[in-house]
Scaffold this motif. Structure first.
Motif, PDB file in Angstrom:
ATOM      1  N   LEU A   1      55.651 -14.597 -29.852  1.00  0.00           N
ATOM      2  CA  LEU A   1      57.044 -14.323 -29.514  1.00  0.00           C
ATOM      3  C   LEU A   1      57.510 -12.961 -30.004  1.00  0.00           C
ATOM      4  O   LEU A   1      58.339 -12.317 -29.360  1.00  0.00           O
ATOM      5  N   ASP A   2      56.993 -12.502 -31.146  1.00  0.00           N
ATOM      6  CA  ASP A   2      57.374 -11.160 -31.609  1.00  0.00           C
ATOM      7  C   ASP A   2      56.960 -10.105 -30.586  1.00  0.00           C
ATOM      8  O   ASP A   2      57.741  -9.213 -30.242  1.00  0.00           O
ATOM      9  N   ALA A   3      55.718 -10.199 -30.116  1.00  0.00           N
ATOM     10  CA  ALA A   3      55.235  -9.240 -29.120  1.00  0.00           C
ATOM     11  C   ALA A   3      56.000  -9.382 -27.812  1.00  0.00           C
ATOM     12  O   ALA A   3      56.342  -8.389 -27.158  1.00  0.00           O
TER      13      ALA A   3
ATOM     14  N   VAL B   1      62.143  -6.392 -23.943  1.00  0.00           N
ATOM     15  CA  VAL B   1      63.135  -5.329 -24.128  1.00  0.00           C
ATOM     16  C   VAL B   1      62.614  -4.007 -23.567  1.00  0.00           C
ATOM     17  O   VAL B   1      63.338  -3.273 -22.874  1.00  0.00           O
ATOM     18  N   SER B   2      61.344  -3.712 -23.817  1.00  0.00           N
ATOM     19  CA  SER B   2      60.749  -2.496 -23.254  1.00  0.00           C
ATOM     20  C   SER B   2      60.762  -2.525 -21.730  1.00  0.00           C
ATOM     21  O   SER B   2      61.033  -1.513 -21.078  1.00  0.00           O
ATOM     22  N   GLY B   3      60.485  -3.701 -21.176  1.00  0.00           N
ATOM     23  CA  GLY B   3      60.365  -3.806 -19.723  1.00  0.00           C
ATOM     24  C   GLY B   3      61.651  -3.556 -18.973  1.00  0.00           C
ATOM     25  O   GLY B   3      61.613  -3.166 -17.807  1.00  0.00           O
TER      26      GLY B   3
ATOM     27  N   TRP C   1      53.205 -13.580 -20.668  1.00  0.00           N
ATOM     28  CA  TRP C   1      53.031 -13.641 -22.123  1.00  0.00           C
ATOM     29  C   TRP C   1      52.544 -15.034 -22.491  1.00  0.00           C
ATOM     30  O   TRP C   1      53.273 -16.018 -22.377  1.00  0.00           O
ATOM     31  N   THR C   2      51.284 -15.115 -22.902  1.00  0.00           N
ATOM     32  CA  THR C   2      50.665 -16.374 -23.268  1.00  0.00           C
ATOM     33  C   THR C   2      49.426 -16.088 -24.102  1.00  0.00           C
ATOM     34  O   THR C   2      48.804 -15.035 -23.949  1.00  0.00           O
ATOM     35  N   GLN C   3      49.074 -17.043 -24.985  1.00  0.00           N
ATOM     36  CA  GLN C   3      47.820 -16.929 -25.718  1.00  0.00           C
ATOM     37  C   GLN C   3      46.750 -17.844 -25.141  1.00  0.00           C
ATOM     38  O   GLN C   3      45.657 -17.968 -25.710  1.00  0.00           O
ATOM     39  N   ASN C   4      47.057 -18.447 -23.994  1.00  0.00           N
ATOM     40  CA  ASN C   4      46.127 -19.334 -23.298  1.00  0.00           C
ATOM     41  C   ASN C   4      45.368 -18.506 -22.268  1.00  0.00           C
ATOM     42  O   ASN C   4      45.924 -18.136 -21.221  1.00  0.00           O
ATOM     43  N   LEU C   5      44.105 -18.194 -22.557  1.00  0.00           N
ATOM     44  CA  LEU C   5      43.350 -17.290 -21.692  1.00  0.00           C
ATOM     45  C   LEU C   5      43.170 -17.836 -20.274  1.00  0.00           C
ATOM     46  O   LEU C   5      43.382 -17.086 -19.300  1.00  0.00           O
ATOM     47  N   PRO C   6      42.780 -19.109 -20.072  1.00  0.00           N
ATOM     48  CA  PRO C   6      42.687 -19.623 -18.699  1.00  0.00           C
ATOM     49  C   PRO C   6      44.009 -19.512 -17.942  1.00  0.00           C
ATOM     50  O   PRO C   6      44.028 -19.188 -16.757  1.00  0.00           O
ATOM     51  N   ARG C   7      45.128 -19.769 -18.642  1.00  0.00           N
ATOM     52  CA  ARG C   7      46.435 -19.644 -17.982  1.00  0.00           C
ATOM     53  C   ARG C   7      46.672 -18.185 -17.561  1.00  0.00           C
ATOM     54  O   ARG C   7      47.194 -17.918 -16.472  1.00  0.00           O
TER      55      ARG C   7
ATOM     56  N   VAL D   1      49.319  -8.694 -18.760  1.00  0.00           N
ATOM     57  CA  VAL D   1      49.237  -9.860 -19.630  1.00  0.00           C
ATOM     58  C   VAL D   1      49.371  -9.391 -21.076  1.00  0.00           C
ATOM     59  O   VAL D   1      48.579  -8.567 -21.553  1.00  0.00           O
ATOM     60  N   ASN D   2      50.404  -9.900 -21.743  1.00  0.00           N
ATOM     61  CA  ASN D   2      50.693  -9.562 -23.145  1.00  0.00           C
ATOM     62  C   ASN D   2      50.912  -8.070 -23.364  1.00  0.00           C
ATOM     63  O   ASN D   2      50.596  -7.516 -24.418  1.00  0.00           O
ATOM     64  N   THR D   3      51.453  -7.422 -22.354  1.00  0.00           N
ATOM     65  CA  THR D   3      51.904  -6.033 -22.434  1.00  0.00           C
ATOM     66  C   THR D   3      52.820  -5.789 -21.252  1.00  0.00           C
ATOM     67  O   THR D   3      52.995  -6.663 -20.393  1.00  0.00           O
ATOM     68  N   TYR D   4      53.420  -4.591 -21.193  1.00  0.00           N
ATOM     69  CA  TYR D   4      54.267  -4.239 -20.046  1.00  0.00           C
ATOM     70  C   TYR D   4      54.390  -2.718 -19.990  1.00  0.00           C
ATOM     71  O   TYR D   4      54.282  -2.030 -20.998  1.00  0.00           O
ATOM     72  N   ARG D   5      54.562  -2.182 -18.783  1.00  0.00           N
ATOM     73  CA  ARG D   5      54.752  -0.750 -18.527  1.00  0.00           C
ATOM     74  C   ARG D   5      53.531   0.090 -18.900  1.00  0.00           C
ATOM     75  O   ARG D   5      53.661   1.257 -19.279  1.00  0.00           O
ATOM     76  N   ALA D   6      52.345  -0.452 -18.769  1.00  0.00           N
ATOM     77  CA  ALA D   6      51.137   0.350 -18.996  1.00  0.00           C
ATOM     78  C   ALA D   6      50.650   0.883 -17.651  1.00  0.00           C
ATOM     79  O   ALA D   6      50.496   0.122 -16.693  1.00  0.00           O
ATOM     80  N   VAL D   7      50.432   2.202 -17.562  1.00  0.00           N
ATOM     81  CA  VAL D   7      49.906   2.811 -16.336  1.00  0.00           C
ATOM     82  C   VAL D   7      48.785   3.775 -16.710  1.00  0.00           C
ATOM     83  O   VAL D   7      48.686   4.222 -17.856  1.00  0.00           O
ATOM     84  N   SER D   8      47.944   4.107 -15.733  1.00  0.00           N
ATOM     85  CA  SER D   8      46.843   5.038 -15.959  1.00  0.00           C
ATOM     86  C   SER D   8      46.473   5.716 -14.650  1.00  0.00           C
ATOM     87  O   SER D   8      46.612   5.128 -13.572  1.00  0.00           O
TER      88      SER D   8
END
Length: 492
Positions: A265-267, A273-275, A418-424, A439-446
């Motif tokens: 939940l912290d992440a 908020v970043s998103g 946002w989940t710690q369940n890898l299959p999900r 997954v477990n991040t946001y606004r990453a581009v490359s």
């Protein structure tokens, strides 16, 4: 005031009609420079310069390796001038200097990447089912490319198109948003000084009508690359189709940021908020719909509200500022209109819900970070792109409902899970209909990762190896080595 002319055929160019218009500083809410107001004649001059450069000028004689070397030099130029280019962007669009400097400092990688790809473009010798023939393919530049960019990230969204276009051997006429022209003009000057031949990269400034319309309809323009609203994208797509032009459209979004009860939940709070509040919510990939599993709804929303409430507003050049102004007066009014719509629809403002009147906001166009609860996914505030610091919260029961809500939208640009369940995580990534799933991040581009949308979020992809193909034509060559001519009235 400083004046910014257009840049055509290797030099500054005053507007054909000698008309100029002001460009505003969103933090101060007042003009800081004047920009050339182009017209269809200026567009024609620029397109013809680009066409000459691509057919008879020095650029047409460059080998692929020479193009690659020049692109790498252009990347160095961006790196050397990142600070001044970022400052121009802040002055024009009001986004945080920290954000714009990070963007511009990263942009050289596009020139290094596509510079490296330039001499990897190759055709193939074809295996044939017919004896006596030799056949091969060539990859050739598509020709003059028109690039139309928005005001939220002018250089980034230009370079996502410009770098692969130049690597492919195309020439370019760019039309930046009338709100944010300065950095694009300065970039063209820097590139010319670094050795980019005359006419290869031209900038025509002005308004969608007539400049954008003239660029889309010009018979010598063979491809249009556009980033902006889906409404304008539809109009450009229709106009381009009439001329049988190639088109790439990176349009809007109403992206879901989905938080399961098992998430860190912290992440997730930071990611949510970043998103939406980073860049004042003025990004096409903004995570403007927060979907939260019911059992953590109240706790999680409370934590998001607390973090968003602590965000510091004010001067975007101040390193301590976290939320800057809305870029344009029309967008400022639009955001406030949507806040009013949400309230009338029955949503509750858990945070914000009004224009910002803090002393540190001065005379600029600021809106308080706003979070609405009690939102149904069918409400306009949940279905329409606001393009501002406005987040709506929608609860869900289980994974199936989360997927249904995520996809129950006409857009499909991005999503967060946002989940710690890898299959999900894999199941959600498979089933969400959007061009990017984080997954477990946001606004990453490359520069290596394709970006674009499903559904009303656009056509085509930018970035990555496949993007360069959008600027190339495939030619097939047949050579008769010893096949008999045969009956002239029958297909060979």
């Amino acid at each position: 005031m400083q004046r910014y002319p257009m840049f055509i055929d290797g030099s500054d160019h005053a507007p054909h009609a000698d008309a100029w218009f002001p460009t505003d500083n969103p933090y101060l809410g007042q003009p800081w420079a004047e920009v050339a107001r182009g017209d269809a004649d200026d567009v024609d001059l620029a397109v013809r310069a680009a066409d000459r450069a691509g057919t008879t000028g020095p650029w047409a004689e460059f080998t692929a390796a020479e193009r690659g070397a020049l692109l790498r030099r252009l990347g160095d130029v961006v790196a050397e001038h990142a600070t001044e280019l970022a400052e121009l962007e802040v002055r024009d669009n009001g986004k945080l200097f920290a954000e714009m400097h990070a963007q511009v400092s990263y942009l050289p990688q596009w020139f290094y990447y596509y510079g490296g790809l330039a001499d990897k473009i190759q055709g193939a010798v074809l295996p044939l089912d017919k004896k006596g023939y030799f056949s091969y393919t060539r990859k050739e530049p598509i020709g003059v490319v028109g690039i139309i960019t928005p005001w939220n990230s002018p250089l980034m969204l230009l370079i996502w198109k410009l770098a692969p276009a130049l690597a492919a051997g195309c020439t370019v006429v760019a039309k930046p948003s009338e709100y944010t022209c300065a950095s694009t003009i300065e970039l063209a000057r820097l590139f010319h000084a670094a050795g980019l031949p005359d006419g290869v990269f031209n900038v025509v400034t002005g308004f969608g009508d007539p400049v954008g319309a003239a660029l889309v309809s010009h018979p010598l323009v063979r491809r249009i690359g556009f980033t902006g609203s889906d409404g304008t994208g539809r109009a450009i797509g229709a106009a381009a189709a009439r001329e049988l032009k190639h088109v790439g459209l990176e349009l809007g979004g109403k992206s879901p940021n989905i938080v399961f009860a098992d998430a860190d939940l912290d992440a997730a709070v930071n990611g949510v908020v970043s998103g939406i509040f980073a860049a004042t919510g003025q990004t096409c990939l903004a995570g403007s719909r927060l979907l939260v599993q019911q059992e953590i709804h109240d706790e999680f929303v409370s934590r998001v509200v607390d973090l968003a409430r602590s965000a510091r507003m004010g001067d975007p050049m101040d390193a301590h500022t976290q939320v800057g102004p809305v870029t344009t007066p029309p967008q400022y009014r639009k955001v406030l209109d949507y806040i009013e719509i949400a309230t009338k629809e029955g949503a509750t403002a858990a945070l914000g819900g009004a224009a910002a009147t803090r002393p540190e906001c001065g005379t600029g166009w600021f809106v308080e970070p706003t979070i609405f609860t009690g939102v149904e996914n069918s409400m306009r505030i949940a279905q329409e792109e606001v393009f501002g610091p406005v987040l709506v919260v929608i609860p869900f029961r289980d994974e199936a409902e989360a997927i249904t809500l995520a996809n129950d939208i006409r857009f499909g640009l991005a999503a967060g899970v946002w989940t710690q369940n890898l299959p999900r995580a894999f199941r959600m990534a498979d089933r969400i209909r959007s061009g990017t799933v984080w997954v477990n991040t946001y606004r990453a581009v490359s520069y290596m990762a394709p970006f674009g949308g499903y559904k009303d979020s656009g056509l085509g992809r930018e970035n990555g190896m496949e993007a360069i193909n959008d600027y190339l034509e495939t030619k097939t060559v047949w050579i008769n080595t010893d096949a008999p001519v045969g009956n002239p009235f029958v297909i060979r």
